[in-house]
Motif scaffolding. Structure first.
Motif, PDB file in Angstrom:
ATOM      1  N   TYR A  95     -11.172  12.454   2.916  1.00 16.50           N
ATOM      2  CA  TYR A  95     -11.845  13.538   2.235  1.00 16.50           C
ATOM      3  C   TYR A  95     -10.770  15.130   2.104  1.00 16.50           C
ATOM      4  O   TYR A  95      -9.948  15.073   3.162  1.00 16.50           O
ATOM      5  CB  TYR A  95     -13.428  14.409   3.335  1.00 16.50           C
ATOM      6  CG  TYR A  95     -14.023  12.925   3.491  1.00 16.50           C
ATOM      7  CD1 TYR A  95     -13.595  12.745   5.389  1.00 16.50           C
ATOM      8  CD2 TYR A  95     -14.682  12.680   2.714  1.00 16.50           C
ATOM      9  CE1 TYR A  95     -14.963  11.524   5.498  1.00 16.50           C
ATOM     10  CE2 TYR A  95     -15.724  11.401   3.234  1.00 16.50           C
ATOM     11  CZ  TYR A  95     -15.862  11.069   4.030  1.00 16.50           C
ATOM     12  OH  TYR A  95     -16.542  10.322   5.334  1.00 16.50           O
TER      13      TYR A  95
ATOM     14  N   TYR B 199     -10.742  19.336   1.857  1.00 15.04           N
ATOM     15  CA  TYR B 199     -12.128  20.748   1.799  1.00 15.04           C
ATOM     16  C   TYR B 199     -10.986  21.608   1.133  1.00 15.04           C
ATOM     17  O   TYR B 199     -10.046  21.492   2.018  1.00 15.04           O
ATOM     18  CB  TYR B 199     -12.927  20.765   3.265  1.00 15.04           C
ATOM     19  CG  TYR B 199     -14.206  19.489   3.166  1.00 15.04           C
ATOM     20  CD1 TYR B 199     -14.315  18.270   3.485  1.00 15.04           C
ATOM     21  CD2 TYR B 199     -15.360  20.178   2.846  1.00 15.04           C
ATOM     22  CE1 TYR B 199     -14.707  17.344   3.194  1.00 15.04           C
ATOM     23  CE2 TYR B 199     -16.493  19.363   2.717  1.00 15.04           C
ATOM     24  CZ  TYR B 199     -16.675  18.120   2.731  1.00 15.04           C
ATOM     25  OH  TYR B 199     -17.070  17.310   3.284  1.00 15.04           O
TER      26      TYR B 199
ATOM     27  N   GLY C 145     -19.078  10.084   5.632  1.00 11.20           N
ATOM     28  CA  GLY C 145     -19.922  10.800   6.058  1.00 11.20           C
ATOM     29  C   GLY C 145     -21.051  11.824   5.160  1.00 11.20           C
ATOM     30  O   GLY C 145     -20.975  11.352   4.262  1.00 11.20           O
TER      31      GLY C 145
ATOM     32  N   ASP D  32     -30.426  15.870   3.973  1.00 10.71           N
ATOM     33  CA  ASP D  32     -31.677  14.851   4.968  1.00 10.71           C
ATOM     34  C   ASP D  32     -30.673  14.360   6.567  1.00 10.71           C
ATOM     35  O   ASP D  32     -30.797  13.431   7.501  1.00 10.71           O
ATOM     36  CB  ASP D  32     -31.875  13.121   4.202  1.00 10.71           C
ATOM     37  CG  ASP D  32     -31.098  11.931   4.367  1.00 10.71           C
ATOM     38  OD1 ASP D  32     -30.886  11.105   4.010  1.00 10.71           O
ATOM     39  OD2 ASP D  32     -29.773  12.732   4.299  1.00 10.71           O
ATOM     40  N   TYR D  33     -29.852  15.786   6.491  1.00 17.18           N
ATOM     41  CA  TYR D  33     -28.334  15.378   7.412  1.00 17.18           C
ATOM     42  C   TYR D  33     -28.233  16.549   7.303  1.00 17.18           C
ATOM     43  O   TYR D  33     -27.585  17.444   6.849  1.00 17.18           O
ATOM     44  CB  TYR D  33     -27.304  14.391   7.174  1.00 17.18           C
ATOM     45  CG  TYR D  33     -26.887  13.764   8.228  1.00 17.18           C
ATOM     46  CD1 TYR D  33     -25.386  14.017   8.940  1.00 17.18           C
ATOM     47  CD2 TYR D  33     -27.556  12.987   9.261  1.00 17.18           C
ATOM     48  CE1 TYR D  33     -25.332  13.731  10.121  1.00 17.18           C
ATOM     49  CE2 TYR D  33     -26.740  12.542  10.423  1.00 17.18           C
ATOM     50  CZ  TYR D  33     -26.071  13.166  10.836  1.00 17.18           C
ATOM     51  OH  TYR D  33     -25.331  12.164  12.260  1.00 17.18           O
TER      52      TYR D  33
ATOM     53  N   LEU E 212     -25.195  19.127  10.509  1.00 10.77           N
ATOM     54  CA  LEU E 212     -24.697  19.088  11.584  1.00 10.77           C
ATOM     55  C   LEU E 212     -24.266  20.340  11.720  1.00 10.77           C
ATOM     56  O   LEU E 212     -24.056  20.899  11.363  1.00 10.77           O
ATOM     57  CB  LEU E 212     -23.175  18.300  10.381  1.00 10.77           C
ATOM     58  CG  LEU E 212     -23.112  16.785   9.650  1.00 10.77           C
ATOM     59  CD1 LEU E 212     -23.789  17.361   8.644  1.00 10.77           C
ATOM     60  CD2 LEU E 212     -22.385  15.818  10.457  1.00 10.77           C
TER      61      LEU E 212
ATOM     62  N   ALA F 293     -25.821  17.206   3.975  1.00 11.53           N
ATOM     63  CA  ALA F 293     -25.418  16.791   3.521  1.00 11.53           C
ATOM     64  C   ALA F 293     -26.709  16.084   3.254  1.00 11.53           C
ATOM     65  O   ALA F 293     -28.229  16.088   3.116  1.00 11.53           O
ATOM     66  CB  ALA F 293     -24.746  15.298   3.918  1.00 11.53           C
ATOM     67  N   VAL F 294     -27.229  15.773   1.479  1.00 14.36           N
ATOM     68  CA  VAL F 294     -28.196  14.694   0.956  1.00 14.36           C
ATOM     69  C   VAL F 294     -28.475  13.356   1.091  1.00 14.36           C
ATOM     70  O   VAL F 294     -26.752  12.861   1.110  1.00 14.36           O
ATOM     71  CB  VAL F 294     -27.792  15.194  -0.585  1.00 14.36           C
ATOM     72  CG1 VAL F 294     -28.884  14.344  -1.144  1.00 14.36           C
ATOM     73  CG2 VAL F 294     -27.675  16.721  -0.805  1.00 14.36           C
TER      74      VAL F 294
ATOM     75  N   SER G  67     -25.365  10.905  -0.037  1.00 14.52           N
ATOM     76  CA  SER G  67     -23.849  11.241   0.265  1.00 14.52           C
ATOM     77  C   SER G  67     -22.252  10.781   0.525  1.00 14.52           C
ATOM     78  O   SER G  67     -22.774  10.590   1.733  1.00 14.52           O
ATOM     79  CB  SER G  67     -23.510  13.649   0.684  1.00 14.52           C
ATOM     80  OG  SER G  67     -22.814  13.845   0.502  1.00 14.52           O
TER      81      SER G  67
ATOM     82  N   GLY H  67     -19.737  12.333   2.352  1.00 11.91           N
ATOM     83  CA  GLY H  67     -19.020  13.416   2.712  1.00 11.91           C
ATOM     84  C   GLY H  67     -19.146  14.637   2.283  1.00 11.91           C
ATOM     85  O   GLY H  67     -18.616  15.242   2.561  1.00 11.91           O
ATOM     86  N   ASN H  68     -19.974  14.753   0.988  1.00  9.72           N
ATOM     87  CA  ASN H  68     -20.066  16.410   0.319  1.00  9.72           C
ATOM     88  C   ASN H  68     -21.083  16.658   1.334  1.00  9.72           C
ATOM     89  O   ASN H  68     -22.252  16.754   1.784  1.00  9.72           O
ATOM     90  CB  ASN H  68     -20.661  15.996  -0.696  1.00  9.72           C
ATOM     91  CG  ASN H  68     -21.149  16.987  -1.556  1.00  9.72           C
ATOM     92  OD1 ASN H  68     -20.421  18.455  -0.703  1.00  9.72           O
ATOM     93  ND2 ASN H  68     -20.942  16.485  -2.821  1.00  9.72           N
ATOM     94  N   LEU H  69     -20.187  17.587   2.079  1.00  4.91           N
ATOM     95  CA  LEU H  69     -20.872  18.576   3.334  1.00  4.91           C
ATOM     96  C   LEU H  69     -21.024  20.117   3.110  1.00  4.91           C
ATOM     97  O   LEU H  69     -19.943  20.226   2.162  1.00  4.91           O
ATOM     98  CB  LEU H  69     -20.058  18.181   4.707  1.00  4.91           C
ATOM     99  CG  LEU H  69     -20.257  16.947   5.629  1.00  4.91           C
ATOM    100  CD1 LEU H  69     -19.552  17.201   6.869  1.00  4.91           C
ATOM    101  CD2 LEU H  69     -20.810  16.412   5.659  1.00  4.91           C
TER     102      LEU H  69
END
Lengths: 116, 113
Positions: free
Chosen positions: A33, A35, A99, B31-32, B34, B93-94, B97, B99-101
């Motif tokens: 990833y 960011y 992730g 749904d998640y 962090l 995150a949906v 997803s 890894g799209n945090l």
């Protein structure tokens, strides 16, 4: 403890120049990833990469951006023609599972890009 | 478009006491969740997470509580230690997803000896 490493730690470039930021993810990770965090703002998702292709990207990740895994260890972010607003800290991350689906992302220390 | 909000930019706590960091979200598809911790000149470090099917997750001194009806989560650190001084980011995150945090802006925690 395995870690994600990024180079360079800081790069200064002129507007319109191409920049490549490099990352070495944790060796047995499969998901990668990028960011970024503009100074004073949130950490924002750019792109995720799995199995040699982009799996998800944000609106920020336009045609000026590209990612590549040129060999078995490096993961790169290229900005084709930098703009002033690209100045930010860029974080690379990797994970062993996808992730956001319970997978913890491991972040590198970041590469600071300054566009003049 | 602030889907994840951390309304307190800073928090100061005495060593040994409880630190409570709060986070609100607007997207019911998350749904998640962090929590990440970040020291200056370092990348974010994963701390603890919680799935939307749970309301509490505990790991040592760190506990995350999720109130889905209020779209609110909190991180409790007990007891707080000076080494906990850092910026804490809430992220969500949906499902599905890759890894799209979605991160909040962060809360800077200062634990005073």
């Amino acid at each position: 403890e395995p870690e994600v490493t990024q180079t360079p730690s800081h790069q200064v470039t002129q507007m319109g120049q191409e920049v490549i930021l490099r990352c070495v993810p944790i060796s047995n990770h499969l998901y990668f990833y990028w960011y970024r965090q503009i100074l004073g703002q949130k950490v924002e998702f750019l792109v995720s990469f799995y199995n040699n292709e982009i799996s998800e990207k944000s609106e920020i990740f336009d045609d000026q951006f590209s990612v590549e895994r040129p060999d078995g260890s490096n993961f790169t972010l290229k900005i084709r023609s930098t703009k002033l607003e690209d100045s930010a800290m860029y974080f690379c991350a990797s994970s062993g599972v996808a992730g956001g689906a319970g997978g913890e992302l491991f972040f590198g220390e970041g590469s600071r890009l300054t566009v003049l | 478009d602030q889907q994840v909000k951390q309304n307190s930019p800073s928090l100061s706590v005495q060593e040994g006491r409880i630190s409570i960091l709060n986070c609100d979200y607007t997207n019911s598809m998350f749904d998640y969740f962090l929590w990440y911790k970040k020291y200056p000149a370092e990348g974010p470090t994963f701390l603890i997470s919680i799935s939307s099917i749970k309301d509490k997750n505990e790991d040592g001194r760190f506990t995350v509580f999720l109130n889905k009806s209020a779209k609110h989560l909190s991180l409790h650190i007990v007891p707080s230690q000076p080494g906990d001084s850092a910026v804490y980011f809430c992220a969500a995150a949906v499902g599905g997803s890759q890894g799209n945090l979605i991160f909040g802006k962060g809360t800077k925690l200062s634990v005073k000896p």
